[in-house]
Motif scaffolding. Structure first.
Motif, PDB file in Angstrom:
ATOM      1  N   ASP A   1       0.592  -0.906  -0.026  1.00 34.48           N
ATOM      2  CA  ASP A   1      -0.011   0.061  -0.018  1.00 34.48           C
ATOM      3  C   ASP A   1       0.711   1.500  -0.711  1.00 34.48           C
ATOM      4  OD1 ASP A   1      -2.166  -1.787  -0.029  1.00 34.48           O
ATOM      5  OD2 ASP A   1      -2.547  -1.165   2.507  1.00 34.48           O
ATOM      6  N   SER A   2       0.741   2.145  -0.193  1.00 38.31           N
ATOM      7  CA  SER A   2       1.155   3.754  -0.666  1.00 38.31           C
ATOM      8  C   SER A   2      -0.064   4.653  -0.076  1.00 38.31           C
ATOM      9  CB  SER A   2       1.509   3.624  -1.440  1.00 38.31           C
ATOM     10  OG  SER A   2       1.061   3.746  -2.987  1.00 38.31           O
ATOM     11  N   ALA A   3       0.666   5.797   0.000  1.00 39.46           N
ATOM     12  CA  ALA A   3      -0.388   7.336   1.023  1.00 39.46           C
ATOM     13  C   ALA A   3       0.636   8.438   0.708  1.00 39.46           C
ATOM     14  CB  ALA A   3      -1.310   6.974   1.819  1.00 39.46           C
ATOM     15  N   TYR A   4      -0.457   9.397   0.057  1.00 40.56           N
ATOM     16  CA  TYR A   4       0.355  10.421  -0.313  1.00 40.56           C
ATOM     17  C   TYR A   4      -0.488  12.164   0.814  1.00 40.56           C
ATOM     18  CZ  TYR A   4       0.092  15.553  -1.582  1.00 40.56           C
ATOM     19  OH  TYR A   4      -0.521  16.947  -1.719  1.00 40.56           O
ATOM     20  N   PHE A   5       0.218  12.318   1.499  1.00 39.61           N
ATOM     21  CA  PHE A   5      -0.754  13.492   1.358  1.00 39.61           C
ATOM     22  C   PHE A   5       0.258  14.757   2.109  1.00 39.61           C
ATOM     23  CE2 PHE A   5       2.129  11.208   5.748  1.00 39.61           C
ATOM     24  CZ  PHE A   5       2.378  12.252   5.711  1.00 39.61           C
ATOM     25  N   ALA A   6      -0.540  16.100   2.059  1.00 38.03           N
ATOM     26  CA  ALA A   6      -0.113  17.018   2.051  1.00 38.03           C
ATOM     27  C   ALA A   6       0.195  17.068   3.580  1.00 38.03           C
ATOM     28  CB  ALA A   6      -1.940  18.052   2.076  1.00 38.03           C
ATOM     29  N   ALA A   7       1.660  17.233   3.755  1.00 37.75           N
ATOM     30  CA  ALA A   7       2.234  17.474   4.866  1.00 37.75           C
ATOM     31  C   ALA A   7       1.649  18.595   5.979  1.00 37.75           C
ATOM     32  CB  ALA A   7       3.229  16.914   5.285  1.00 37.75           C
ATOM     33  N   ASP A   8       1.092  19.773   5.901  1.00 38.04           N
ATOM     34  CA  ASP A   8       0.540  20.910   6.593  1.00 38.04           C
ATOM     35  C   ASP A   8      -0.453  20.498   7.193  1.00 38.04           C
ATOM     36  OD1 ASP A   8      -1.318  20.253   5.464  1.00 38.04           O
ATOM     37  OD2 ASP A   8      -1.438  22.164   4.579  1.00 38.04           O
ATOM     38  N   VAL A   9       0.105  19.014   7.736  1.00 38.88           N
ATOM     39  CA  VAL A   9      -1.104  18.899   8.895  1.00 38.88           C
ATOM     40  C   VAL A   9      -0.296  17.289  10.330  1.00 38.88           C
ATOM     41  CG1 VAL A   9      -1.631  16.117   8.137  1.00 38.88           C
ATOM     42  CG2 VAL A   9      -3.143  17.804   9.365  1.00 38.88           C
ATOM     43  N   GLU A  10      -0.280  17.976  10.951  1.00 40.57           N
ATOM     44  CA  GLU A  10       0.549  16.823  12.251  1.00 40.57           C
ATOM     45  C   GLU A  10      -0.456  15.639  12.093  1.00 40.57           C
ATOM     46  OE1 GLU A  10       0.146  17.545  17.167  1.00 40.57           O
ATOM     47  OE2 GLU A  10      -0.769  16.101  17.016  1.00 40.57           O
ATOM     48  N   HIS A  11       0.885  14.659  11.579  1.00 40.40           N
ATOM     49  CA  HIS A  11       0.663  13.136  12.390  1.00 40.40           C
ATOM     50  C   HIS A  11       1.398  12.325  12.396  1.00 40.40           C
ATOM     51  CE1 HIS A  11       4.490  14.799   9.374  1.00 40.40           C
ATOM     52  NE2 HIS A  11       5.042  14.283   9.611  1.00 40.40           N
ATOM     53  N   ALA A  12       1.584  10.688  12.220  1.00 39.05           N
ATOM     54  CA  ALA A  12       2.193  10.338  13.486  1.00 39.05           C
ATOM     55  C   ALA A  12       1.950   8.540  12.810  1.00 39.05           C
ATOM     56  CB  ALA A  12       1.412   9.191  14.804  1.00 39.05           C
ATOM     57  N   TYR A  13       2.587   7.741  12.764  1.00 39.86           N
ATOM     58  CA  TYR A  13       3.589   6.763  12.612  1.00 39.86           C
ATOM     59  C   TYR A  13       3.260   5.295  13.674  1.00 39.86           C
ATOM     60  CZ  TYR A  13       5.151   9.227   8.465  1.00 39.86           C
ATOM     61  OH  TYR A  13       4.992  10.261   7.708  1.00 39.86           O
ATOM     62  N   ALA A  14       2.724   4.300  12.962  1.00 34.19           N
ATOM     63  CA  ALA A  14       2.857   3.356  14.863  1.00 34.19           C
ATOM     64  C   ALA A  14       2.419   2.285  13.620  1.00 34.19           C
ATOM     65  CB  ALA A  14       1.691   3.766  15.299  1.00 34.19           C
ATOM     66  N   ASN A  15       2.782   0.840  14.497  1.00 31.18           N
ATOM     67  CA  ASN A  15       2.646  -0.253  13.578  1.00 31.18           C
ATOM     68  C   ASN A  15       1.896  -0.824  15.029  1.00 31.18           C
ATOM     69  OD1 ASN A  15       2.972  -3.197  12.829  1.00 31.18           O
ATOM     70  ND2 ASN A  15       5.289  -3.030  13.367  1.00 31.18           N
ATOM     71  N   PRO A  16       0.220  -1.386  14.488  1.00 36.60           N
ATOM     72  CA  PRO A  16      -0.520  -1.906  15.195  1.00 36.60           C
ATOM     73  C   PRO A  16       0.114  -3.683  15.372  1.00 36.60           C
ATOM     74  CG  PRO A  16      -1.431  -1.294  13.210  1.00 36.60           C
ATOM     75  CD  PRO A  16      -0.139  -0.975  13.576  1.00 36.60           C
ATOM     76  N   ASP A  17      -0.025  -4.070  14.495  1.00 39.17           N
ATOM     77  CA  ASP A  17       0.697  -5.359  14.656  1.00 39.17           C
ATOM     78  C   ASP A  17       1.869  -6.499  15.072  1.00 39.17           C
ATOM     79  OD1 ASP A  17       0.140  -7.959  13.596  1.00 39.17           O
ATOM     80  OD2 ASP A  17       0.504  -7.432  11.198  1.00 39.17           O
TER      81      ASP A  17
END
Length: 189
Positions: A153-169
């Motif tokens: 999977d891939s995604a694009y986002f406008a990075a002018d928003v607070e963002h986070a990365y986590a591994n729920p697995d």
């Protein structure tokens, strides 16, 4: 490229087009003082300013920042890549070479099972991020919205928003981020 070499290159391109400082400043929508400081190697221009100067000169941005004798190639060998072990057990590698005036990074990150890499602040308007998951599951949070991405999977986002990365697995997650980060402009005096 150092600032003096960049400035000389811009000045040569401007003179090749028989443009005055004022004409290029008008065409690039930058102040004459800024353009003059850049040409003299006294100021490090932002990517936005460099893009405007390139537009004003009618050349691609890459032609502006790449010295003519280097064939526009910058190599970063695997041994020279920056490897960072973060608190919480996650690991990231900055894959891209450093190119003056270009605020682009390509990063490979591995999160152990159940790891939360934390929240990252919003970047300046015009910033972009692309994310591609190599393995595992990545929970990408944009503001208050969670997106679960899996291998491929891939995604694009406008990075002018607070963002986070986590591994729920329960298995490691490896993903790539390609980021073009705009720097906020400083107020003019």
């Amino acid at each position: 490229m150092n600032l003096e070499a960049l400035g000389r290159h811009i000045q040569e391109l401007r003179r090749d087009r028989s443009m005055t400082l004022q004409q290029l400043a008008d065409a690039a929508d930058v102040s004459v003082s800024m353009l003059s400081s850049v040409e003299r190697g006294h100021k490090a221009p932002t990517i936005v300013v460099l893009a405007r100067i390139a537009d004003g000169l009618g050349v691609p941005l890459a032609e502006l920042v790449a010295p003519p004798d280097d064939h526009r190639v910058v190599v970063r060998r695997a041994a020279d890549q920056e490897h960072i072990d973060e608190p919480g057990g996650w690991h990231r590698t900055i894959l891209t070479p450093v190119v003056p005036g270009v605020n682009f990074e390509w990063i490979r990150t591995t999160l152990p099972p159940g790891c939360d890499a934390g929240r990252f602040p919003a970047y300046a308007a015009g910033s972009h991020e692309y994310v591609a998951v190599e393995s595992g599951t990545l929970r990408l949070t944009l503001g208050d919205r969670d997106l679960d991405l899996t291998a491929g999977d891939s995604a694009y986002f406008a990075a002018d928003v607070e963002h986070a990365y986590a591994n729920p697995d329960t298995v490691p997650c490896t993903y790539y981020v390609a980021a073009l980060i705009m720097r906020p402009r400083r107020a003019r005096r």
